[in-house]
Design an enzyme around this catalytic site. Structure first.
Site, PDB file in Angstrom:
ATOM      1  N   ARG A  70      24.981  10.220 -17.955  1.00  0.00           N
ATOM      2  CA  ARG A  70      26.140  11.092 -18.125  1.00  0.00           C
ATOM      3  C   ARG A  70      25.793  12.477 -17.617  1.00  0.00           C
ATOM      4  O   ARG A  70      24.726  13.019 -17.932  1.00  0.00           O
ATOM      5  CB  ARG A  70      26.578  11.167 -19.600  1.00  0.00           C
ATOM      6  CG  ARG A  70      27.183   9.889 -20.151  1.00  0.00           C
ATOM      7  CD  ARG A  70      28.535   9.601 -19.497  1.00  0.00           C
ATOM      8  NE  ARG A  70      29.177   8.403 -20.027  1.00  0.00           N
ATOM      9  CZ  ARG A  70      29.036   7.187 -19.535  1.00  0.00           C
ATOM     10  NH1 ARG A  70      28.239   6.986 -18.492  1.00  0.00           N
ATOM     11  NH2 ARG A  70      29.677   6.162 -20.057  1.00  0.00           N
TER      12      ARG A  70
ATOM     13  N   HIS B 191      29.330   7.610  -8.719  1.00  0.00           N
ATOM     14  CA  HIS B 191      29.397   6.887 -10.000  1.00  0.00           C
ATOM     15  C   HIS B 191      29.492   5.377  -9.779  1.00  0.00           C
ATOM     16  O   HIS B 191      30.443   4.717 -10.198  1.00  0.00           O
ATOM     17  CB  HIS B 191      30.566   7.380 -10.859  1.00  0.00           C
ATOM     18  CG  HIS B 191      30.322   7.191 -12.326  1.00  0.00           C
ATOM     19  ND1 HIS B 191      30.891   7.976 -13.288  1.00  0.00           N
ATOM     20  CD2 HIS B 191      29.558   6.290 -13.002  1.00  0.00           C
ATOM     21  CE1 HIS B 191      30.492   7.583 -14.493  1.00  0.00           C
ATOM     22  NE2 HIS B 191      29.676   6.552 -14.336  1.00  0.00           N
TER      23      HIS B 191
ATOM     24  N   GLU C 178      34.847  14.292 -11.874  1.00  0.00           N
ATOM     25  CA  GLU C 178      34.897  13.126 -10.993  1.00  0.00           C
ATOM     26  C   GLU C 178      36.345  12.780 -10.682  1.00  0.00           C
ATOM     27  O   GLU C 178      37.175  12.786 -11.595  1.00  0.00           O
ATOM     28  CB  GLU C 178      34.182  11.942 -11.636  1.00  0.00           C
ATOM     29  CG  GLU C 178      32.688  12.180 -11.861  1.00  0.00           C
ATOM     30  CD  GLU C 178      31.976  10.957 -12.433  1.00  0.00           C
ATOM     31  OE1 GLU C 178      32.633   9.898 -12.626  1.00  0.00           O
ATOM     32  OE2 GLU C 178      30.763  11.053 -12.702  1.00  0.00           O
TER      33      GLU C 178
END
Length: 316
Positions: free
Chosen positions: A235, A283, A264
């Site tokens: 994270r 990601h 994001e």
């Protein structure tokens, strides 16, 4: 309930949600949204929908957005944890939030893709080769160096096993890690400061919460050697991003492998996009064929169970 509830699948970037599971078996009208939406566009996309299917934490579903969605009756999220959903607000509205199974292997595998990519300069060497240049860098070794794991849960333990296979010295620290648990995973528990000071590769594998947010800050980055690499597939909030950027800019860190970011998708112009010391991926930690099949098959099961009046895998 209407005859055919409207089900909207958000953030299906690759457009594959309906190919990895049989949604036709459900008496619902399925719509897929591929692009990432801002809050207003999300509210518009979900207007009138009874079911929303979310991909991990790509789209926040907070109290304010829920207030704009009076028809929403079920939320499905891939995985069994989603900090971007206001579970309390959903409970107040009687909206069950159901999760899916998720494999721990893909993020562990991507961690090693980033580690190897950084130390062997895979991207710059590949680009140089495409430009007609043969060998421009000297890669780093893994054998005999120290892999420092900040967190030793299901994913961190997998990363540890690979590190041992590479003949690395693997050490770990987390707030509740014991010597016995570390030994069980085949690693040594060290103190928090020692973890940073010893690291040749520091890899993060903690859950983000009040006590872990910013756990890698200016002080911790200062404990790392200039030859060390930081890898984060967990994270973004675990790291003080401004402090990390300063360390990279000033050469106090050899490089960073990053798969997660505070915002994001990563905005255009963000310095992490093309930083010479950063190997960044969008990601991709959980983005694999087997995991997507697991996600969306279970999502169909969640919707079917809800339609039958018995929701399963509810998040609490």
């Amino acid at each position: 309930m209407v005859a055919n509830p409207r089900c909207v699948i958000l953030d299906d970037y690759q457009g594959v949600a309906t190919t990895y599971a049989d949604w036709s078996a459900l008496p619902v009208d399925v719509e897929v949204v591929r692009e990432h939406l801002d809050p207003d566009a999300t509210a518009a996309a979900l207007a009138g929908a009874e079911v929303a299917v979310l991909m991990r934490e790509r789209t926040p579903l907070g109290r304010e957005l829920l207030d704009r969605l009076p028809d929403l009756r079920l939320v499905v999220t891939t995985g069994m944890r989603n900090a971007a959903i206001d579970l309390e607000a959903c409970r107040e509205r009687g909206i069950p939030v159901c999760g899916t199974e998720s494999s721990k292997s893909p993020p562990a595998e991507l961690t090693w893709a980033l580690v190897l990519g950084l130390l062997r300069h895979v991207v710059p060497e590949s680009r140089a080769l495409a430009a007609g240049v043969w060998q421009t860098t000297v890669g780093g070794d893994l054998a005999g160096r120290t892999l420092a794991l900040l967190g030793l849960g299901a994913i961190g333990s997998r990363v540890a096993r690979v590190g041992a296979a590479f003949e690395m010295d693997v050490v770990a620290w987390s707030p509740h890690l014991t010597d016995a648990r570390a030994a069980e995973a085949g690693v040594r528990r060290v103190g928090r400061d020692e973890l940073f000071a010893r690291a040749d590769v520091l890899s993060l594998h903690l859950v983000l919460g009040e006590t872990t947010r910013g756990i890698v800050g200016e002080r911790e980055l200062g404990l790392l050697r200039p030859s060390a690499y930081l890898v984060n597939t967990s994270r973004a909030g675990l790291v003080d991003s401004a402090a990390l950027l300063r360390a990279l800019d000033e050469g106090r860190l050899a490089g960073a492998g990053l798969d997660v970011f505070e915002t994001e998708p990563l905005p255009p112009g963000d310095p992490l996009r093309d930083h010479p010391r950063v190997l960044a991926t969008p990601h991709l930690g959980y983005v694999t064929e087997a995991n997507y099949r697991r996600f969306f098959t279970a999502a169909v099961e969640d919707v079917a169970a809800w339609l039958a009046g018995s929701p399963v895998r509810e998040l609490r």
